[in-house]
Motif scaffolding. Sequence first.
Motif, PDB file in Angstrom:
ATOM      1  N   ASP A 164      34.009  43.973  37.008  1.00  0.00           N
ATOM      2  CA  ASP A 164      34.118  44.894  35.875  1.00  0.00           C
ATOM      3  C   ASP A 164      32.847  45.723  35.693  1.00  0.00           C
ATOM      4  N   ALA A 165      31.715  45.175  36.121  1.00  0.00           N
ATOM      5  CA  ALA A 165      30.439  45.875  35.943  1.00  0.00           C
ATOM      6  C   ALA A 165      30.301  47.063  36.879  1.00  0.00           C
ATOM      7  N   GLY A 166      31.160  47.166  37.878  1.00  0.00           N
ATOM      8  CA  GLY A 166      31.141  48.306  38.786  1.00  0.00           C
ATOM      9  C   GLY A 166      29.834  48.432  39.547  1.00  0.00           C
ATOM     10  N   GLU A 167      29.251  49.635  39.510  1.00  0.00           N
ATOM     11  CA  GLU A 167      28.030  49.890  40.269  1.00  0.00           C
ATOM     12  C   GLU A 167      26.830  49.092  39.750  1.00  0.00           C
ATOM     13  N   LYS A 168      26.923  48.592  38.518  1.00  0.00           N
ATOM     14  CA  LYS A 168      25.826  47.822  37.949  1.00  0.00           C
ATOM     15  C   LYS A 168      25.841  46.365  38.397  1.00  0.00           C
ATOM     16  N   SER A 169      26.880  45.966  39.078  1.00  0.00           N
ATOM     17  CA  SER A 169      26.992  44.570  39.486  1.00  0.00           C
ATOM     18  C   SER A 169      26.038  44.267  40.640  1.00  0.00           C
ATOM     19  N   ASP A 170      25.655  43.005  40.738  1.00  0.00           N
ATOM     20  CA  ASP A 170      24.798  42.547  41.830  1.00  0.00           C
ATOM     21  C   ASP A 170      25.696  41.984  42.930  1.00  0.00           C
ATOM     22  N   PRO A 171      25.699  42.579  44.129  1.00  0.00           N
ATOM     23  CA  PRO A 171      26.596  42.100  45.188  1.00  0.00           C
ATOM     24  C   PRO A 171      26.326  40.658  45.600  1.00  0.00           C
ATOM     25  N   LEU A 172      25.099  40.199  45.416  1.00  0.00           N
ATOM     26  CA  LEU A 172      24.808  38.811  45.781  1.00  0.00           C
ATOM     27  C   LEU A 172      25.389  37.848  44.755  1.00  0.00           C
ATOM     28  N   GLU A 173      25.363  38.246  43.488  1.00  0.00           N
ATOM     29  CA  GLU A 173      26.014  37.417  42.461  1.00  0.00           C
ATOM     30  C   GLU A 173      27.517  37.367  42.707  1.00  0.00           C
ATOM     31  N   MET A 174      28.076  38.512  43.077  1.00  0.00           N
ATOM     32  CA  MET A 174      29.507  38.530  43.410  1.00  0.00           C
ATOM     33  C   MET A 174      29.771  37.632  44.609  1.00  0.00           C
ATOM     34  N   GLY A 175      28.880  37.673  45.596  1.00  0.00           N
ATOM     35  CA  GLY A 175      29.041  36.831  46.779  1.00  0.00           C
ATOM     36  C   GLY A 175      29.036  35.353  46.438  1.00  0.00           C
ATOM     37  N   VAL A 176      28.118  34.941  45.558  1.00  0.00           N
ATOM     38  CA  VAL A 176      28.054  33.537  45.140  1.00  0.00           C
ATOM     39  C   VAL A 176      29.332  33.145  44.406  1.00  0.00           C
TER      40      VAL A 176
END
Length: 342
Positions: free
Chosen positions: A55-67
Amino acid sequence: SSFGGAVDRPDWRLAMASQGIGVPKILAEAAKHAGAGRTDKAQEAYAAAALVSHDAGEKSDPLEMGVAVLGFACMALQAGDWPELLGRRLDKLLLDALEASRAAERPGESRGLEGQLLLTRSQALFAKPGKTAADLDAAVSARHEALAVLQEAAVMALPWSQTRVKAAIKKEAVGTPGADASPLELEALLAGLQKHGLDCKKLKAESVGELFAAWSSTGLSVESFLVRYLEVAERLGHSPKEPCAAPCEGGLSSGASELERQLVQLVSKDGAGAWDEKAEKLSYLELSATGPQLEELWRKLAPSLRETVEADSTMSCGHSCSTCPTRHDCKVHDALKDIEDL
């Protein structure tokens, strides 16, 4: 707490964000459930973290998403499920998370995560309902790649400069001829690395253990381990600047004895004097010497140490006295000046 079906509601996720409950907090909650064996609640929490990150879109951290994706997939596979999240099944979900982690171009942080995503994707492809021959080929390929990437992650987790490693290899080659004929078990290898000033404490010991397991089934000498390490480190361009800390080695020659090295370290930390106390400390390291003997040894070493200090020569750590970040705490200079005054 249980996230339940609420994770699928955008309004609930918006409320989470407005309350300051971001992805890191949700991931911490998920890890707590996973550690306690609450697989279903952990899976829900990891799903929530992935959705909030999405939901955070471009503000999201891809590593957090990966975890988050990694945790979700691991919990699902552990439960024997093949769920869908963000409109994707596990194999595609893991692949997208892997590509996003790589695109972040933060290898020092992401390499271990990338290895785990690859390994879990391999497991997911093997467990995939209706899997094809292509899926099985991809599973085998992902596993092989995962093992290589995890080795790279273990190397990058070790804060050893190439300069120090090369110096250690040189000392091993000169000081322990035929070392490769006597492979060491892990504990002895860790002790041998520590003697060269290569930090193997806590999590670093785990990284050494991972490399040890990957590189040998019968043991490794210090020299052969470091040669393998250096090959990977050079390929990755991994050569961190090590944080020097007193006690230092004072520029001793490569032929210095263990007693001489330990004495210089004690002087750099505590200064000269109190020789009987130093003798007692050294006895704990199974180094035998009396206080007067240590004082005499220090006077013998001082001239060569002074030459190194005055010439501002580079030592094995890669620093000279003038560039050492802890030079203000090191007491070697004062100890040498005291002898000069006498």
